[in-house]
Structures are given as C-alpha cells and as structure tokens.
Design a protein around this motif. Structure first.
Motif, PDB file in Angstrom:
ATOM      1  N   THR A   1       0.850  -1.186   0.000  1.00  0.00           N
ATOM      2  CA  THR A   1       0.000   0.000   0.000  1.00  0.00           C
ATOM      3  C   THR A   1       0.888   1.238   0.000  1.00  0.00           C
ATOM      4  OG1 THR A   1      -0.106   0.019   2.419  1.00  0.00           O
ATOM      5  CG2 THR A   1      -1.850  -1.187   1.252  1.00  0.00           C
ATOM      6  N   THR A   2       0.267   2.364  -0.317  1.00  0.00           N
ATOM      7  CA  THR A   2       0.973   3.646  -0.302  1.00  0.00           C
ATOM      8  C   THR A   2       0.219   4.590   0.628  1.00  0.00           C
ATOM      9  OG1 THR A   2      -0.289   4.625  -2.115  1.00  0.00           O
ATOM     10  CG2 THR A   2       1.644   3.296  -2.722  1.00  0.00           C
ATOM     11  N   ASP A   3       0.717   5.800   0.740  1.00  0.00           N
ATOM     12  CA  ASP A   3       0.031   6.801   1.558  1.00  0.00           C
ATOM     13  C   ASP A   3      -1.323   7.183   0.971  1.00  0.00           C
ATOM     14  OD1 ASP A   3       2.103   6.850   3.368  1.00  0.00           O
ATOM     15  OD2 ASP A   3       3.058   8.620   2.507  1.00  0.00           O
ATOM     16  N   SER A   4      -1.490   6.977  -0.321  1.00  0.00           N
ATOM     17  CA  SER A   4      -2.740   7.315  -0.996  1.00  0.00           C
ATOM     18  C   SER A   4      -3.664   6.100  -1.044  1.00  0.00           C
ATOM     19  CB  SER A   4      -2.458   7.783  -2.427  1.00  0.00           C
ATOM     20  OG  SER A   4      -3.662   7.878  -3.164  1.00  0.00           O
ATOM     21  N   GLU A   5      -4.918   6.302  -0.698  1.00  0.00           N
ATOM     22  CA  GLU A   5      -5.889   5.206  -0.776  1.00  0.00           C
ATOM     23  C   GLU A   5      -6.214   4.841  -2.220  1.00  0.00           C
ATOM     24  OE1 GLU A   5      -9.360   5.938   1.575  1.00  0.00           O
ATOM     25  OE2 GLU A   5      -8.195   6.272   3.389  1.00  0.00           O
ATOM     26  N   LEU A   6      -5.826   5.691  -3.156  1.00  0.00           N
ATOM     27  CA  LEU A   6      -6.134   5.458  -4.562  1.00  0.00           C
ATOM     28  C   LEU A   6      -4.997   4.784  -5.320  1.00  0.00           C
ATOM     29  CD1 LEU A   6      -7.919   8.833  -5.385  1.00  0.00           C
ATOM     30  CD2 LEU A   6      -8.957   6.629  -4.811  1.00  0.00           C
ATOM     31  N   GLU A   7      -3.858   4.590  -4.660  1.00  0.00           N
ATOM     32  CA  GLU A   7      -2.710   3.969  -5.316  1.00  0.00           C
ATOM     33  C   GLU A   7      -2.234   2.759  -4.526  1.00  0.00           C
ATOM     34  OE1 GLU A   7      -0.466   7.665  -7.527  1.00  0.00           O
ATOM     35  OE2 GLU A   7       0.132   7.205  -5.479  1.00  0.00           O
ATOM     36  N   VAL A   8      -1.846   1.728  -5.258  1.00  0.00           N
ATOM     37  CA  VAL A   8      -1.255   0.542  -4.646  1.00  0.00           C
ATOM     38  C   VAL A   8      -0.040   0.120  -5.461  1.00  0.00           C
ATOM     39  CG1 VAL A   8      -3.381  -0.344  -3.600  1.00  0.00           C
ATOM     40  CG2 VAL A   8      -2.753  -1.066  -5.899  1.00  0.00           C
ATOM     41  N   ILE A   9       0.810  -0.640  -4.818  1.00  0.00           N
ATOM     42  CA  ILE A   9       1.940  -1.260  -5.506  1.00  0.00           C
ATOM     43  C   ILE A   9       1.485  -2.671  -5.861  1.00  0.00           C
ATOM     44  CG2 ILE A   9       4.356  -1.948  -5.360  1.00  0.00           C
ATOM     45  CD1 ILE A   9       3.903   1.112  -5.048  1.00  0.00           C
ATOM     46  N   SER A  10       1.542  -2.988  -7.134  1.00  0.00           N
ATOM     47  CA  SER A  10       1.050  -4.271  -7.622  1.00  0.00           C
ATOM     48  C   SER A  10       2.075  -4.930  -8.529  1.00  0.00           C
ATOM     49  CB  SER A  10      -0.249  -4.081  -8.415  1.00  0.00           C
ATOM     50  OG  SER A  10      -1.271  -3.558  -7.611  1.00  0.00           O
ATOM     51  N   VAL A  11       1.824  -6.193  -8.800  1.00  0.00           N
ATOM     52  CA  VAL A  11       2.618  -6.929  -9.771  1.00  0.00           C
ATOM     53  C   VAL A  11       1.730  -7.180 -10.980  1.00  0.00           C
ATOM     54  CG1 VAL A  11       3.828  -9.092 -10.246  1.00  0.00           C
ATOM     55  CG2 VAL A  11       4.011  -8.028  -7.987  1.00  0.00           C
ATOM     56  N   CYS A  12       2.230  -6.820 -12.143  1.00  0.00           N
ATOM     57  CA  CYS A  12       1.509  -7.111 -13.377  1.00  0.00           C
ATOM     58  C   CYS A  12       1.582  -8.619 -13.587  1.00  0.00           C
ATOM     59  CB  CYS A  12       2.140  -6.367 -14.549  1.00  0.00           C
ATOM     60  SG  CYS A  12       1.397  -6.810 -16.135  1.00  0.00           S
ATOM     61  N   ASN A  13       0.435  -9.259 -13.678  1.00  0.00           N
ATOM     62  CA  ASN A  13       0.433 -10.715 -13.805  1.00  0.00           C
ATOM     63  C   ASN A  13       0.877 -11.174 -15.191  1.00  0.00           C
ATOM     64  OD1 ASN A  13      -0.082 -13.162 -12.283  1.00  0.00           O
ATOM     65  ND2 ASN A  13      -1.646 -13.575 -13.823  1.00  0.00           N
ATOM     66  N   VAL A  14       0.968 -10.263 -16.137  1.00  0.00           N
ATOM     67  CA  VAL A  14       1.431 -10.614 -17.480  1.00  0.00           C
ATOM     68  C   VAL A  14       2.959 -10.550 -17.550  1.00  0.00           C
ATOM     69  CG1 VAL A  14       1.339  -9.989 -19.924  1.00  0.00           C
ATOM     70  CG2 VAL A  14      -0.729  -9.824 -18.518  1.00  0.00           C
ATOM     71  N   SER A  15       3.532  -9.426 -17.095  1.00  0.00           N
ATOM     72  CA  SER A  15       4.975  -9.204 -17.240  1.00  0.00           C
ATOM     73  C   SER A  15       5.791  -9.542 -15.993  1.00  0.00           C
ATOM     74  CB  SER A  15       5.234  -7.738 -17.600  1.00  0.00           C
ATOM     75  OG  SER A  15       4.902  -6.902 -16.496  1.00  0.00           O
ATOM     76  N   GLY A  16       5.152  -9.524 -14.829  1.00  0.00           N
ATOM     77  CA  GLY A  16       5.883  -9.718 -13.579  1.00  0.00           C
ATOM     78  C   GLY A  16       6.502  -8.440 -13.043  1.00  0.00           C
ATOM     79  N   GLU A  17       6.326  -7.333 -13.765  1.00  0.00           N
ATOM     80  CA  GLU A  17       6.868  -6.053 -13.307  1.00  0.00           C
ATOM     81  C   GLU A  17       6.069  -5.537 -12.115  1.00  0.00           C
ATOM     82  OE1 GLU A  17       8.537  -3.990 -17.360  1.00  0.00           O
ATOM     83  OE2 GLU A  17       6.356  -4.048 -17.081  1.00  0.00           O
ATOM     84  N   VAL A  18       6.759  -4.806 -11.254  1.00  0.00           N
ATOM     85  CA  VAL A  18       6.105  -4.172 -10.114  1.00  0.00           C
ATOM     86  C   VAL A  18       5.720  -2.766 -10.547  1.00  0.00           C
ATOM     87  CG1 VAL A  18       6.327  -3.462  -7.711  1.00  0.00           C
ATOM     88  CG2 VAL A  18       7.468  -5.548  -8.510  1.00  0.00           C
ATOM     89  N   ILE A  19       4.459  -2.430 -10.299  1.00  0.00           N
ATOM     90  CA  ILE A  19       3.944  -1.148 -10.775  1.00  0.00           C
ATOM     91  C   ILE A  19       3.263  -0.376  -9.649  1.00  0.00           C
ATOM     92  CG2 ILE A  19       3.617  -1.924 -13.161  1.00  0.00           C
ATOM     93  CD1 ILE A  19       0.624  -2.314 -12.491  1.00  0.00           C
ATOM     94  N   LEU A  20       3.274   0.925  -9.806  1.00  0.00           N
ATOM     95  CA  LEU A  20       2.443   1.799  -8.991  1.00  0.00           C
ATOM     96  C   LEU A  20       1.197   2.016  -9.830  1.00  0.00           C
ATOM     97  CD1 LEU A  20       1.969   3.810  -6.613  1.00  0.00           C
ATOM     98  CD2 LEU A  20       3.058   5.538  -8.066  1.00  0.00           C
ATOM     99  N   GLU A  21       0.056   1.579  -9.316  1.00  0.00           N
ATOM    100  CA  GLU A  21      -1.160   1.743 -10.109  1.00  0.00           C
ATOM    101  C   GLU A  21      -2.189   2.562  -9.360  1.00  0.00           C
ATOM    102  OE1 GLU A  21      -3.615  -1.644 -11.162  1.00  0.00           O
ATOM    103  OE2 GLU A  21      -2.904  -2.760  -9.437  1.00  0.00           O
ATOM    104  N   GLN A  22      -2.908   3.353 -10.125  1.00  0.00           N
ATOM    105  CA  GLN A  22      -3.990   4.147  -9.573  1.00  0.00           C
ATOM    106  C   GLN A  22      -5.269   3.337  -9.749  1.00  0.00           C
ATOM    107  OE1 GLN A  22      -5.082   8.130 -11.257  1.00  0.00           O
ATOM    108  NE2 GLN A  22      -4.030   8.772  -9.388  1.00  0.00           N
ATOM    109  N   LEU A  23      -5.895   2.995  -8.629  1.00  0.00           N
ATOM    110  CA  LEU A  23      -7.073   2.135  -8.666  1.00  0.00           C
ATOM    111  C   LEU A  23      -8.197   2.763  -9.482  1.00  0.00           C
ATOM    112  CD1 LEU A  23      -7.069   0.960  -4.948  1.00  0.00           C
ATOM    113  CD2 LEU A  23      -6.311  -0.323  -6.951  1.00  0.00           C
ATOM    114  N   GLY A  24      -8.865   1.925 -10.260  1.00  0.00           N
ATOM    115  CA  GLY A  24     -10.002   2.372 -11.052  1.00  0.00           C
ATOM    116  C   GLY A  24      -9.633   3.060 -12.349  1.00  0.00           C
TER     117      GLY A  24
END
Length: 186
Positions: free
Chosen positions: A136-159
C-alpha cells in the motif's frame, strides 16, 4: 524466481527487524496487530505486540485465487505471500514510502486471498490487465502491484489505467527497498 523472491523477502525482513532493534531496542512493534493471534507474536506490551517473521506453515500456493478466476499467477507473487508470516513492513523506494502487505496468520491468509480475488475481479470488470497488490501507499487510490502478465512491479492508480513501472520484479523491488520505521517507541 520463487527462491529468489523468497530470499529477497527474507533479506528485507531481516534488514527491517535489525533497524527496529537498532532504533528501539526490541523487535518490530504494532498497535494495529495487538490482540490478533499469530505465530509471529513474541511479546505484548500495554497496547502493542512485538513480532518476528516466522516460517509459512500452510501449503505454499494461492490455488484459491487461481481457481476463483481461472488464472495462473506469477510464481513470484505466490512466493511473496507464502514465504513467511509477518506483520506489514514499511519501507521507501526512491523516496516513496510504502507498506508491504504480509500474511499475519493462517486466518489472515484467507483474508489476503479474498482481497486478491476482489482486486482481480475489479480489474476484470474494468477490462484491465490483471495485477496483484503487494503493498500500500500513503494514498488510498494507489497501490503497488505486480503485473500478472509481465511480472513487473507497478504503482497503479485504482479504477484507472494509470500505472508506472517501479521495479522489474518483486525481487528487485525488495532489494532496492529501504526499511522505514514509523511510530517507533523505545
């Protein structure tokens, strides 16, 4: 990939615990986890629990998530969630604070899997590529995720489709992540 991810997580966990010991004179402490049973609990003190990572004792798989969505998960994600029981651990990557989501207990493992399923269902409904959150991050709208296609770690904005690659793998994220102690009591 599985062994490398598990080792990188163990190494980060050790650095995190060492920093807690150095700064406070005791193991990592959490008020949020106080009173919640876990094999990680070492001691309690008034309103907090002191904990240490412990070996994961369940089958090391996320089969429930894979079955629920008929999807094959990145092996590194499975390794991340099934290497150990621990409290969530904070760190910084390039000055960005984040909190690694960890499995606290056998019961918590069920909750984590349910949340991963919910996240994947949301991604499917939005017609977005599948990702699995790991922090998780300080923002409720952003999470750190793993792209299940590439395996890269991404910062994604939910929605949204907004995403930024922050590491080529979970292993590389954990190697680069610097432990950060928040609310350290002596």
């Amino acid at each position: 990939m599985i062994d490398e991810t598990s080792q990188a997580l163990r190494d980060f966990s050790q650095r995190y615990c060492d920093l807690w010991q150095q700064k406070s004179g005791h193991a990592p402490a959490s008020q949020e986890l106080y009173g919640i049973p876990s094999p990680c609990v070492m001691a309690t003190d008034e309103d907090e629990v002191w904990w240490q990572p412990r070996p994961f004792t369940l089958a090391p798989n996320l089969d429930a998530v894979e079955r629920a969505l008929d999807i094959r998960l990145q092996p590194a994600v499975t390794a991340f969630y099934t290497s150990q029981f621990a409290g969530d651990m904070t760190g910084t990557l390039d000055g960005r604070p984040l909190s690694l989501v960890q499995v606290w207990s056998e019961d918590d493992f069920i909750r984590v899997q349910e949340n991963l399923i919910g996240h994947l269902v949301m991604k499917r409904r939005l017609k977005q590529s599948p990702t699995l959150f790991i922090a998780t991050t300080d923002s409720e709208l952003e999470v750190i995720s793993v792209c299940n296609v590439s395996g890269e770690v991404i910062l994604e904005q939910l929605g949204t489709k907004k995403r930024q690659v922050i590491a080529s793998s979970i292993e590389n994220l954990l190697i680069a992540l610097q432990p950060l102690i928040i609310n350290c009591s002596n």
